[in-house]
Every structure is written in structure tokens, then in C-alpha cells.
Design a protein around this motif. Structure first.
Motif, short mmCIF file in Angstrom:
data_model
loop_
_atom_site.label_atom_id
_atom_site.label_comp_id
_atom_site.label_asym_id
_atom_site.label_seq_id
_atom_site.Cartn_x
_atom_site.Cartn_y
_atom_site.Cartn_z
N GLU A 9 10.27 -15.80 -22.49
CA GLU A 9 9.97 -15.29 -23.82
C GLU A 9 8.54 -14.76 -23.82
O GLU A 9 7.62 -15.42 -23.33
N ARG A 34 8.67 -9.49 -30.06
CA ARG A 34 9.12 -10.60 -29.21
C ARG A 34 10.18 -10.07 -28.25
O ARG A 34 11.05 -9.29 -28.64
N TYR A 36 12.89 -11.35 -25.19
CA TYR A 36 13.55 -12.45 -24.49
C TYR A 36 14.35 -11.87 -23.33
O TYR A 36 15.06 -10.87 -23.47
#
Length: 374
Positions: A9, A34, A36
């Protein structure tokens, strides 16, 4: 065989604002991202050598299921199932000669550094953003080499050739402003980059004069398409490099180290050839050990490039060290920039611009230092 799982992450938070106004400029200059990435993989490795080791083989056959998720202004998901084989084969032709070939297939996917929808200022001249899908590239590499190793004569020679093809789903667009600033963006468009590289290196130890000599030369050619001010342009880059080094223990109390590098860079846009750059660099260090607890070093450097008319690129340094053996104390005196060189200029080039940097240097100075251990 190896079975595994990986998860990562990453976050990116950034703002750009003017010094006189502490409020951010707007969403185009802001990032709250973000990213991932996770994968399940099965990696199988196979190696083989025959009894007399004239044949050697390594084969990797990794399989992986990858998932990528991006959250923020440019939210998206990507799933991929990839097979990335890698093969290396070596054949020992005789006591001194051996040949090898290799090939690999790899898949590369976008990193958070190239997944931000808002602008980032990377330096005083470049501002970048990537408001695009997650990048996908397929990389094919092939190489062949021929080696000669003669430990008796202390002679080593290696020649190699490599060929690479990289297919990308994104094409990067460069906008050149009137003040020279570069704005980099990316658009969804398939494109392929082709790279060839030739390399030759040789080294020899001459025992009667305690000297090791090494020469390395290479030629690299890269061809690809690029968007420049909204125009699709075919670019071609060529670089030649020659590096030589010499290490010699002239006497028990005197040794010499010398390195030099010559480089030539040429680039072209469509049928237009840009100005080529020639650079050279020379470094020489002389070490003297008049007594067991003392040594003197003299170092000189010279730089030259074809874009600069300045001859003010000579440097000379002198160092002396005295060791108090019983007390484990070292006294060092260093005289830097003896010639009092006032500035240093270097130059570099890419597909479509030439950059020249000038540095103002500290004047000649002497520094005394003491080091000790308990």
C-alpha cells in the motif's frame, strides 16, 4: 518451486502553492492518492549442469495473478495474469572460451510515482502529471555473449550484444513552454521502443610492471515515438562510450590510479539531427608512502564538453596523513582546489533538449583534521 503472496500500500499527498499565497492553487495541483497492489505467485526454477560442466542451463517459469487498485482523483482497478519466463544457456567451448545466450519476458505495471492526476513539480524546470490508466508494458530482452578467460596470462575479454523491445500502452506527451519549462503528461496510446546495445571489454595484468589495464567500450541505439507539443515524433538516440582505467604499483612506496571516460551522444527528431555532445573526463591519483606511518596523495581531474568553450575545468588536490601508531591518532592535512578553479560547467542532452549547468566553486582552501579511535 515457491508459492507466495505479496501486498503493498502506498500513499501520495502533495500540494503546489505560490510563495505569496499559502493557499493551494487548485485540484489540478493537488494529490490525495492511495495505491494498492497485491499478487499471488508460483515461481518454479530449474537448473542443469552436465558432468564436465560444459553445458549449463537455468530456466525460471513464474506465474502470477496481480491486482492493482488506485483510489483518488483517478480511481481505477486492473487485474492481470502474467507468465514471465527467463532462460539462460551457457556453453563452455574450450579451456578459455565460453558462449552464452539469454532471453526473458517481463510485464511491468504502473507505480504511484506515475499515477497522480495532479501536477508535481519535479525540479525548477519540469512539472508532471499522469491522469491516465495504470501503465502496462511488455518487455522482451535477448542477449548473446562470448567470453575469453586466461588466468595464466591474466587476460580477460568479453563481447556481448543485446536487443530489447518494450511495448507500452501509454505515450508520454511533452509540452515545451516559451521559458524552457517542460510539462509532461501521458495519453492512452500503444507504442514500442527498440533498443540495441553492443559492448566490448578487455583487461590485462602486466606482472613485470605490476600494472592492471582495462578498456570498456559500448554503443547503444534507442528508437521510439514521442509526442512533442502535440506532434507525434519519431526519436532516435545514439550513444558511444569508451572507458579506460590503469592501476599501477610503480614502486613499493609509489602507486598510480588513472581513469578516463569519453562519451558521444547524438539524437534526432524525424529527419532532423540535433547538435551532438562530446564529453571527456580524466582522473589521476598518485599515492606516495615515504614511511610506514605516513602517506601523500596528489589528485588531478580534467573535464571537457563540446558545448562549453571554457577551459577552466582543471582541478588539483593534495593530501598528507600522519599516523601516531601507538595512540591510534591520524592527523590529516588537505589542500583542495590548488589551482583555484572558479567554476565548473557540464552539459547533457535528451531527445529534444540540451541542458548546460554551471557551478560556482569554493576557492582554494586548506583543511586540517584529527581522527582517533578508542
Amino acid at each position: 518451486s515457491k508459492l507466495g503472496f505479496a501486498f503493498q500500500e502506498e500513499t501520495l499527498n502533495s500540494d503546489i502553492y505560490l510563495e505569496e499565497n499559502p493557499k493551494p492553487l487548485g485540484k489540478d495541483f493537488k494529490n490525495r492518492t492511495r495505491f494498492y497492489s497485491n499478487e499471488i505467485y508460483l515461481d518454479h526454477k530449474l537448473s542443469y549442469k552436465n558432468k564436465n560442466e560444459t553445458w549449463s542451463l537455468r530456466l525460471n517459469t513464474p506465474l502470477a495473478y496481480k491486482n492493482f487498485k488506485l483510489k483518488g482523483e483517478n480511481s481505477q482497478n486492473l487485474n492481470a495474469f502474467v507468465f514471465e519466463p527467463n532462460l539462460y544457456l551457457r556453453r563452455k567451448l574450450s579451456a578459455y572460451w565460453e558462449a552464452s545466450i539469454s532471453g526473458s519476458l517481463n510485464y511491468n505495471f504502473g507505480k504511484i510515482q506515475r499515477l497522480h492526476a495532479g501536477y508535481l513539480l519535479t525540479n525548477y524546470r519540469n512539472i508532471q502529471r499522469y491522469n491516465t490508466p495504470i501503465s502496462e508494458s511488455v518487455v522482451q530482452n535477448y542477449s548473446a555473449s562470448l567470453n575469453y578467460r586466461n588466468p595464466v596470462k591474466r587476460l580477460f575479454i568479453k563481447g556481448s550484444y543485446s536487443l530489447g523491445h518494450t511495448t507500452n500502452n501509454l505515450l508520454y506527451s511533452n509540452q515545451i513552454a516559451a521559458n524552457g519549462a517542460t510539462i509532461l503528461e501521458a495519453i492512452l496510446r500503444d507504442n514500442t521502443m527498440h533498443t540495441q546495445r553492443y559492448n566490448l571489454e578487455a583487461s590485462k595484468y602486466i606482472s613485470n610492471i605490476n600494472t592492471s589495464a582495462k578498456v570498456t567500450t559500448s554503443y547503444t541505439q534507442t528508437q521510439k515515438d514521442q509526442l512533442l507539443n502535440d506532434q507525434l515524433t519519431a526519436t532516435k538516440n545514439e550513444s558511444y562510450n569508451l572507458h579506460t582505467s590503469l592501476e599501477s604499483e610503480i614502486l613499493k612506496w609509489l602507486s598510480l590510479l588513472y581513469n578516463s571516460t569519453y562519451s558521444l551522444f547524438k539524437s534526432s527528431l524525424e529527419v532532423t539531427t540535433l547538435q551532438q555532445i562530446n564529453t571527456q573526463q580524466h582522473n589521476a591519483d598518485l599515492y606516495l608512502y615515504p614511511w610506514e606511518n605516513q602517506y601523500v596523495s596528489i589528485g588531478g581531474e580534467y573535464y571537457k564538453n563540446s558545448l562549453s568553450n571554457s577551459d577552466n575545468n582543471y582541478f588539483l588536490n593534495l593530501s598528507y596523513q600522519y599516523t601516531f601508531t601507538k595512540k591510534k591518532i591520524d592527523l590529516n592535512l588537505m589542500w583542495s582546489n590548488i589551482l583555484n578553479t572558479k567554476n565548473f560547467i557540464n552539459a547533457s542532452s535528451s531527445e529534444y533538449f540540451i541542458t548546460q549547468n554551471s557551478y560556482i566553486l569554493r576557492p582554494s582552501q586548506v583543511l586540517a583534521s584529527i581522527s582517533f579511535s578508542f
